[in-house]
Design a protein around this motif. Sequence first.
Motif, short mmCIF file in Angstrom:
data_model
loop_
_atom_site.label_atom_id
_atom_site.label_comp_id
_atom_site.label_asym_id
_atom_site.label_seq_id
_atom_site.Cartn_x
_atom_site.Cartn_y
_atom_site.Cartn_z
N GLY A 394 0.82 -1.21 0.00
CA GLY A 394 0.00 0.00 0.00
C GLY A 394 0.85 1.25 0.00
N ASN A 395 1.95 1.24 0.75
CA ASN A 395 2.86 2.39 0.75
C ASN A 395 3.51 2.57 -0.61
N THR A 396 3.84 1.46 -1.26
CA THR A 396 4.43 1.55 -2.61
C THR A 396 3.44 2.16 -3.60
N ILE A 397 2.18 1.76 -3.52
CA ILE A 397 1.15 2.31 -4.40
C ILE A 397 1.01 3.81 -4.17
N ARG A 398 1.08 4.25 -2.94
CA ARG A 398 1.00 5.69 -2.63
C ARG A 398 2.16 6.44 -3.28
N LEU A 399 3.34 5.83 -3.27
CA LEU A 399 4.51 6.48 -3.85
C LEU A 399 4.44 6.55 -5.37
N LEU A 400 3.88 5.54 -6.01
CA LEU A 400 3.89 5.47 -7.47
C LEU A 400 3.10 6.61 -8.12
N ARG A 401 2.12 7.16 -7.42
CA ARG A 401 1.31 8.23 -8.01
C ARG A 401 2.15 9.46 -8.37
N PHE A 402 3.19 9.74 -7.60
CA PHE A 402 3.94 10.98 -7.81
C PHE A 402 4.80 10.96 -9.07
N PRO A 403 5.57 9.89 -9.37
CA PRO A 403 6.26 9.90 -10.66
C PRO A 403 5.32 9.91 -11.85
N PHE A 404 4.17 9.23 -11.74
CA PHE A 404 3.19 9.28 -12.82
C PHE A 404 2.67 10.71 -13.00
N LEU A 405 2.46 11.43 -11.90
CA LEU A 405 2.02 12.81 -11.98
C LEU A 405 3.04 13.69 -12.70
N LEU A 406 4.30 13.54 -12.35
CA LEU A 406 5.35 14.36 -12.97
C LEU A 406 5.48 14.07 -14.46
N PHE A 407 5.44 12.79 -14.83
CA PHE A 407 5.53 12.44 -16.26
C PHE A 407 4.31 12.95 -17.02
N ALA A 408 3.13 12.90 -16.37
CA ALA A 408 1.92 13.41 -17.02
C ALA A 408 2.01 14.90 -17.24
N ALA A 409 2.60 15.64 -16.31
CA ALA A 409 2.75 17.08 -16.47
C ALA A 409 3.76 17.44 -17.55
N GLY A 412 2.16 14.59 -20.96
CA GLY A 412 0.78 14.18 -21.11
C GLY A 412 0.60 12.67 -21.04
N LEU A 413 -0.32 12.15 -21.86
CA LEU A 413 -0.59 10.71 -21.86
C LEU A 413 0.63 9.92 -22.32
N LEU A 414 1.43 10.50 -23.21
CA LEU A 414 2.67 9.84 -23.62
C LEU A 414 3.61 9.67 -22.43
N GLY A 415 3.64 10.65 -21.54
CA GLY A 415 4.46 10.54 -20.34
C GLY A 415 3.98 9.44 -19.41
N ILE A 416 2.65 9.28 -19.32
CA ILE A 416 2.11 8.19 -18.49
C ILE A 416 2.51 6.84 -19.07
N VAL A 417 2.43 6.69 -20.41
CA VAL A 417 2.84 5.44 -21.05
C VAL A 417 4.33 5.20 -20.83
N PHE A 418 5.13 6.25 -20.94
CA PHE A 418 6.57 6.13 -20.76
C PHE A 418 6.90 5.71 -19.32
N CYS A 419 6.22 6.31 -18.35
CA CYS A 419 6.43 5.95 -16.94
C CYS A 419 6.00 4.50 -16.69
N PHE A 420 4.90 4.09 -17.31
CA PHE A 420 4.45 2.70 -17.16
C PHE A 420 5.48 1.73 -17.74
N CYS A 421 6.11 2.09 -18.86
CA CYS A 421 7.14 1.21 -19.46
C CYS A 421 8.35 1.08 -18.53
N ILE A 422 8.72 2.20 -17.90
CA ILE A 422 9.84 2.14 -16.93
C ILE A 422 9.47 1.22 -15.76
N LEU A 423 8.25 1.37 -15.27
CA LEU A 423 7.79 0.54 -14.15
C LEU A 423 7.75 -0.92 -14.55
N LEU A 424 7.24 -1.22 -15.74
CA LEU A 424 7.14 -2.61 -16.19
C LEU A 424 8.53 -3.21 -16.38
#
Length: 492
Positions: A394-409, A412-424
């Motif tokens: 649960g703590n890890t899930i809380r942390l993951l929101r912040f890098p996704f937020l920064l990449f989205a800013a 945009g959506l391409l940043g979210i996909v890019f962040c997801f690829c790094i995570l995967l």
Amino acid sequence: MGRKTGVEVPLPEIILQSNDFVQQEYSNRKTGVKFHLSFFSTLVDEKIVQRDILPYLLERHFEFIDDVTALVPITGIEILDKPDKLEEKVLRGYLLLTVGTDPGKFAIFETKEANVRAISPPEVEFSVIGPKEAFVESIVVNTNLIRKRLPIKELVSEEITVGSLTKTKVAVFHIKGITDPDNVKTITDRIKAIDFDAVIDSSYIVQLISDNRNSPFPQLLDTERPDRVAAILAEGKVAVLVDGSPHALIGPTTLSEFFSSFDDYFLNWVLSSFIRLIRFFSIAFSVLITPVYVAVLTYHYELIPKDLLTTLVSSRRVIPFPPILEALFLELTIELLREAGARLPTKVGQTIGIVGGIVIGTASVEAGLTSNVLLIFVALAGLASFTTPVYKMGNTIRLLRFPFLLFAALWGLLGIVFCFCILLTHLIRLTSMNRPFLHPLYPPRLADNKDVLIRFPFSAVSTRPMFLRTKNPFRFNPKNMRKLKEMKDIDD
């Protein structure tokens, strides 16, 4: 009991200087033989000494230390002829007996005072259905809770001492004939290799033996439920108990196990599968909803339906900040409320979490700092994050929101996909005790997908997980299950 004397005992001088270390001299009333008792008064149960040891040493006839085993009617008496183990025994709450006629021999009595918390229901992994017992801080009690659920001779435990200062006992459990010896060796070797002065809790062990210590993902599953430990040992995994910790460690483990509650196995497979799917959706929603909001409002207005766009524009009409600052402000506020609620006393913490969230959320919208739409999204995301059954994940899930937020800013959506690829990529490379952490998704194992997104009925899961490489891969004979089904059909 007696007075402190200057009797020499084969213990370091620094121990003799402690205020709670007691040396007592007595004489046997039958033979006149002098004997000495040495112990830490804060570690020894003096009732045992007064009731079960001292009267027999004073009143019964004995001349040599070997006579003590038949003289004193308690278990746990050990006769030693070398002083090398005396220091460790005394520091663990044992009573040391020396007799004047046997200066080279020593008797050790197990008189430790048992200060153990009573067994209580689980607090973190509470369930409505199922057993209501949780581990406590005593490794002896915890071992009993496991062994009474697995009363088999094949259940083997190996005790290891770690910590140069704490001398913490660690027990490694596995079922011989089922568990892969390589998994047992990997865990035991890593625990034996620990070079750390103070190991206070099982969380220390996780951080010291994990494959990737820089990953935010926990690579060993911790649980406070002995029934879960028994079930996972039967699968062919390894369990670790740490003295002083009310949580057991389980490995090797996979990512999907952190999102499955043990309650799932107490319900019908249809209901548990439905609840598990809701849980996975909630976790994805918790991580992605705020980044998607930021990405769409920053770069992709054309994706918003016209009716909804009017609502969003009106809600942000007086907001002076860009979406990323607005989202970060609310996310950090939620984290502050959650952390404050966790650190305060229970009743006060609940009040702070509820009242604080309502007051701050309403005030921020009225002050024009945040939009009411984002406030709803952040509140739902926080609520969805609580569906994670394991606290550390649960703590890890809380942390993951912040890098996704920064990449989205940034993109945009391409940043979210890019962040997801790094995570995967990180998850694909991650291992748990040298076993793939993303199993059975990678490497793909269709046979092991019966307990991931959907929990198949017990009758359909006849084999243990393939990645564990168990010595006995079958949990039951499928032919016997088919015969049982045929008998039911005949009865119907």
